[in-house]
Scaffold this active site. Structure first.
Site, PDB file in Angstrom:
ATOM      1  N   VAL A   8      47.505  37.213 -62.512  1.00 12.77           N
ATOM      2  CA  VAL A   8      46.718  38.446 -62.679  1.00 12.77           C
ATOM      3  C   VAL A   8      47.530  39.455 -63.496  1.00 12.77           C
ATOM      4  CG1 VAL A   8      45.806  40.476 -61.450  1.00 12.77           C
ATOM      5  CG2 VAL A   8      45.322  38.169 -60.588  1.00 12.77           C
ATOM      6  N   ASP A  88      37.362  35.252 -45.698  1.00 14.86           N
ATOM      7  CA  ASP A  88      36.205  36.028 -45.230  1.00 14.86           C
ATOM      8  C   ASP A  88      36.461  37.516 -45.003  1.00 14.86           C
ATOM      9  OD1 ASP A  88      34.388  34.085 -45.309  1.00 14.86           O
ATOM     10  OD2 ASP A  88      34.097  33.914 -43.130  1.00 14.86           O
ATOM     11  N   GLY A  89      37.524  37.813 -44.226  1.00 16.60           N
ATOM     12  CA  GLY A  89      37.812  39.209 -43.875  1.00 16.60           C
ATOM     13  C   GLY A  89      38.113  40.032 -45.115  1.00 16.60           C
ATOM     14  N   ASP A 113      42.444  26.635 -45.133  1.00 15.19           N
ATOM     15  CA  ASP A 113      41.320  25.937 -44.488  1.00 15.19           C
ATOM     16  C   ASP A 113      40.310  25.349 -45.470  1.00 15.19           C
ATOM     17  OD1 ASP A 113      42.471  26.528 -42.123  1.00 15.19           O
ATOM     18  OD2 ASP A 113      41.139  28.188 -41.621  1.00 15.19           O
TER      19      ASP A 113
HETATM   20  O1  F6P Z   1      43.228  31.119 -42.098  1.00 17.72           O
HETATM   21  C1  F6P Z   1      42.744  30.454 -40.992  1.00 17.72           C
HETATM   22  C2  F6P Z   1      43.819  29.740 -40.282  1.00 17.72           C
HETATM   23  O2  F6P Z   1      44.504  28.927 -41.152  1.00 17.72           O
HETATM   24  C3  F6P Z   1      43.257  28.956 -39.100  1.00 17.72           C
HETATM   25  O3  F6P Z   1      43.007  27.626 -39.347  1.00 17.72           O
HETATM   26  C4  F6P Z   1      44.260  29.212 -38.023  1.00 17.72           C
HETATM   27  O4  F6P Z   1      43.688  29.220 -36.783  1.00 17.72           O
HETATM   28  C5  F6P Z   1      44.754  30.567 -38.359  1.00 17.72           C
HETATM   29  O5  F6P Z   1      44.721  30.656 -39.753  1.00 17.72           O
HETATM   30  C6  F6P Z   1      46.079  30.911 -37.800  1.00 17.72           C
HETATM   31  O6  F6P Z   1      46.382  32.188 -38.148  1.00 17.72           O
HETATM   32  P1  F6P Z   1      47.267  33.204 -37.339  1.00 17.72           P
HETATM   33  O7  F6P Z   1      48.548  33.233 -38.059  1.00 17.72           O
HETATM   34  O8  F6P Z   1      46.534  34.478 -37.423  1.00 17.72           O
HETATM   35  O9  F6P Z   1      47.378  32.655 -35.969  1.00 17.72           O
END
Ligand code: F6P
Length: 308
Positions: A8, A88-89, A113
């Site tokens: 970027v 998503d967020g 994911d």
């Molecule tokens: O981004 C999703 C993810 O990879 C999920 O598969 C997993 O549950 C989560 O992140 C784990 O994230 P955190 O570090 O918030 O526990």
């Protein structure tokens, strides 16, 4: 993600646009944690995992007040467009920011994911899978030598992409994913058939979001059914989210970073840039949030056939 940041910065600079790095996501935006980035600031980062810009969840950004602060900070810095990397967020936040203040936003899909609609692959997915495969290959040695049944939990709260594809790549005896209903009886039957065929060890991959439970839970249920199995559980956890990115991920992230900037130049204002069949593809942010990437059912069947 660092490869995307680098792309970027260098693409925008090439076309005469100044770039600012916002640290700690929306929280940093609200706090004005912003630094002008030059080409040299993104040198030597393409091989590093994580993100030099860091990341944070922001409760303040969920409020209208918080977003107004964020917008004012952008105005002060003369920021006319925002590139966000995440899932998503991140995209939900970017979409609201665009709706409320008209600021053009461009999302880059970054999640291990691989569940975002509008791109064949997301940044981090390939690296995570390579880590998983390396780990399972090692575990296979103990499984085989000691006649053990291993239950290996991989990430994927809502998605089974990592589980399915690493399962195929490691020859797992069964793969349990959230997208399909998992029946204990089916798993037991598979294990029994394997025993009959002379397979005395096995690898069962369990995506963390599987409906039968995590790896510990599934192992317990199998053991309750037949205590003769020598079972072990390994939860791979956050080793899947770090490490030096694979070639695929570096190239994908570079490609998406480049096209994110070109997309903004074209006047796109609330989109996610993806790569489908090798070409850049822009999806309306609201669509990328609403839909999920669908698991390929044929690959499930292939995994089942090849695991006998
Ligand atoms: O981004 C999703 C993810 O990879 C999920 O598969 C997993 O549950 C989560 O992140 C784990 O994230 P955190 O570090 O918030 O526990």
């Amino acid at each position: 993600m660092n490869a995307a940041v680098r792309a970027v910065v260098r693409t925008a600079m090439t076309y005469g646009t100044e770039v600012y790095g916002i640290y700690r996501g929306y929280d940093g935006l609200i706090a004005g944690d912003i630094v002008k980035l030059e080409s040299k600031d993104v040198s030597g980062i393409i091989q590093r995992g994580g993100t030099i810009l860091q990341s944070a969840r922001s409760n303040e950004f969920r409020t209208q007040e918080g977003r107004e602060k964020a917008f004012n900070v952008m105005k002060t810095h003369g920021i006319e467009g925002l590139v966000t990397i995440g899932g998503d967020g991140t995209f939900t936040g970017a979409n609201i920011l665009h709706q409320e203040f008209g600021i053009p936003v461009m999302g880059i899909p970054g999640t291990i994911d691989n569940d975002l609609f509008g791109s064949d692959y997301t940044i981090g997915y390939d690296t995570a899978m390579n880590t998983v495969v390396e780990a399972i290959d090692k575990i296979r040695d103990t499984a085989g030598s000691h006649n053990r049944l291993f239950f290996i939990e991989v990430m994927g709260r809502d998605a089974g992409f990592i589980a399915l594809n690493t399962g195929i790549a490691t020859g797992a005896e069964d793969i349990l994913i959230p997208e399909t209903v998992t029946y204990l009886d089916d798993l037991i039957l598979t294990l029994k058939q394997n025993k009959r065929r002379g397979k005395n060890s096995g690898i069962i991959i369990v995506a963390e979001g599987d409906d039968l439970g995590g790896a510990y839970e599934v192992a317990k249920k199998v053991k309750e059914h037949d205590s003769s199995y020598s079972t072990r559980v390994t939860v791979l956890g956050h080793i899947q989210r770090g490490g030096s990115p694979s070639v695929q991920d570096r190239v994908l992230a570079s490609y998406l970073g480049y096209h994110a900037v070109l997309g903004l130049y074209k006047g796109l204002s609330h989109h996610m840039v993806g790569r489908i069949n090798g070409a850049a593809n822009y999806t309306d942010l609201s669509n990328s949030i609403k839909h999920n990437n669908e698991i390929n059912r044929e690959m499930l069947e292939l995994a089942r056939i090849l695991s006998i």
